[in-house]
Design a protein around this motif. Sequence first.
Motif, PDB file in Angstrom:
ATOM      1  N   GLN A 279      34.118  48.774  38.773  1.00 45.55           N
ATOM      2  CA  GLN A 279      34.926  47.988  39.712  1.00 45.55           C
ATOM      3  C   GLN A 279      36.205  48.735  40.040  1.00 45.55           C
ATOM      4  N   TRP A 280      36.025  49.903  40.608  1.00 46.76           N
ATOM      5  CA  TRP A 280      37.175  50.756  40.919  1.00 46.76           C
ATOM      6  C   TRP A 280      37.847  50.283  42.193  1.00 46.76           C
ATOM      7  N   PRO A 281      39.148  50.014  42.142  1.00 49.11           N
ATOM      8  CA  PRO A 281      39.823  49.532  43.347  1.00 49.11           C
ATOM      9  C   PRO A 281      39.863  50.593  44.429  1.00 49.11           C
ATOM     10  N   ALA A 282      39.764  50.156  45.686  1.00 53.15           N
ATOM     11  CA  ALA A 282      39.813  51.090  46.807  1.00 53.15           C
ATOM     12  C   ALA A 282      41.169  51.763  46.859  1.00 53.15           C
TER      13      ALA A 282
ATOM     14  N   PRO B  44      33.643  44.510  53.004  1.00 46.63           N
ATOM     15  CA  PRO B  44      34.154  43.173  52.661  1.00 46.63           C
ATOM     16  C   PRO B  44      34.112  42.923  51.153  1.00 46.63           C
ATOM     17  N   GLU B  45      33.051  43.438  50.492  1.00 49.34           N
ATOM     18  CA  GLU B  45      32.959  43.258  49.039  1.00 49.34           C
ATOM     19  C   GLU B  45      34.100  43.976  48.334  1.00 49.34           C
ATOM     20  N   GLN B  46      34.399  45.197  48.794  1.00 53.03           N
ATOM     21  CA  GLN B  46      35.486  45.958  48.186  1.00 53.03           C
ATOM     22  C   GLN B  46      36.820  45.286  48.456  1.00 53.03           C
ATOM     23  N   ALA B  47      36.998  44.767  49.667  1.00 54.46           N
ATOM     24  CA  ALA B  47      38.242  44.084  50.003  1.00 54.46           C
ATOM     25  C   ALA B  47      38.444  42.857  49.113  1.00 54.46           C
ATOM     26  N   LEU B  48      37.360  42.084  48.885  1.00 52.80           N
ATOM     27  CA  LEU B  48      37.444  40.907  48.015  1.00 52.80           C
ATOM     28  C   LEU B  48      37.757  41.324  46.591  1.00 52.80           C
TER      29      LEU B  48
ATOM     30  N   GLN C 282      41.322  42.180  46.349  1.00 52.53           N
ATOM     31  CA  GLN C 282      42.130  40.965  46.395  1.00 52.53           C
ATOM     32  C   GLN C 282      42.141  40.280  45.035  1.00 52.53           C
ATOM     33  N   GLU C 283      40.976  40.210  44.393  1.00 47.89           N
ATOM     34  CA  GLU C 283      40.887  39.573  43.079  1.00 47.89           C
ATOM     35  C   GLU C 283      41.651  40.370  42.021  1.00 47.89           C
ATOM     36  N   LEU C 284      41.540  41.703  42.096  1.00 47.37           N
ATOM     37  CA  LEU C 284      42.271  42.549  41.162  1.00 47.37           C
ATOM     38  C   LEU C 284      43.778  42.372  41.324  1.00 47.37           C
ATOM     39  N   THR C 285      44.217  42.343  42.586  1.00 52.87           N
ATOM     40  CA  THR C 285      45.638  42.168  42.860  1.00 52.87           C
ATOM     41  C   THR C 285      46.131  40.826  42.333  1.00 52.87           C
ATOM     42  N   LEU C 286      45.335  39.767  42.560  1.00 46.49           N
ATOM     43  CA  LEU C 286      45.711  38.435  42.090  1.00 46.49           C
ATOM     44  C   LEU C 286      45.786  38.403  40.563  1.00 46.49           C
ATOM     45  N   THR C 287      44.815  39.020  39.911  1.00 44.83           N
ATOM     46  CA  THR C 287      44.799  39.050  38.450  1.00 44.83           C
ATOM     47  C   THR C 287      46.004  39.808  37.903  1.00 44.83           C
ATOM     48  N   LEU C 288      46.318  40.941  38.512  1.00 43.19           N
ATOM     49  CA  LEU C 288      47.486  41.721  38.084  1.00 43.19           C
ATOM     50  C   LEU C 288      48.780  40.942  38.315  1.00 43.19           C
TER      51      LEU C 288
END
Length: 262
Positions: free
Chosen positions: A172-175, A187-191, A194-200
């Motif tokens: 799950q490497w961030p773009a 879209p999957e990578q963008a989501l 977004q989830e990674l950013t929210l978790t951080l």
Amino acid sequence: MTSAHSGNNYDSMTTEELFALYQEAPSGELKWEIAMRYTGLIKSIALQIRGVFCSFTQLDDIINEGLIVLADAVDKFDPSRGRFEMFVSKRIRGMIVDLARQQDWVPRAIRRRAQSIERAMTELYNETGRLPTESQVAQRLGITMDEYQEAMANASLHSILSFEELFENSDQWPAEPKADGSAEGSPEQALMNQELTLTLTEAISQMKENEQLVLSLYYEQNLKMKDIAAVMDITPPRVSQIHARAVQKLKTIMEKYLRDSS
């Protein structure tokens, strides 16, 4: 190669056109023309993880090493299989982390203590669902607060490397941003981003105020440790301690996130 595609005309071509041309007629000149267009990407990635290398080398040296990685990646890249930025970003990060590993001067005993603190923090977080306090971690390890704080002051580089390795070993490497600083992807990578950013963001919100401030000054304002120490009116070792603790907390939370979402 025809004269119409001489080096003097590369500036008028898009990067996609250059890649197409390189597929037809590879040349060293064209390879480096493509690689040089991604210098900004190297700098962007390097600034994100500069704590990994700033103790032993300069940004310009990282960029030079990154250009070699880029040139090699141009040879291996298949344009039909995705974007070059995504293909090469992990390679650039890996190169920086490898350089840091080669230059890692941290004594083995300090590294082992940092690893034991990470394990204790993870165990306590998994047991309670909350980030543990310093005293709780020290108590779990059976060490004094002075011993804990000394270990954290020496653990900054280890913590950053450990955090980078977490993502390096994850699918799950961030773009990464493009060379111009923008970002794009499926879209999957963008989501996922977004989830990674929210978790951080949620993880950082759980931290102490001084930890949030150090992370902000270091990663957003790009200040050096000694400059952060001056801003906060504390010693550089104290800044390193706070930074290492904050990064370890991020790793603890992100490990659980990556494990639960895999």
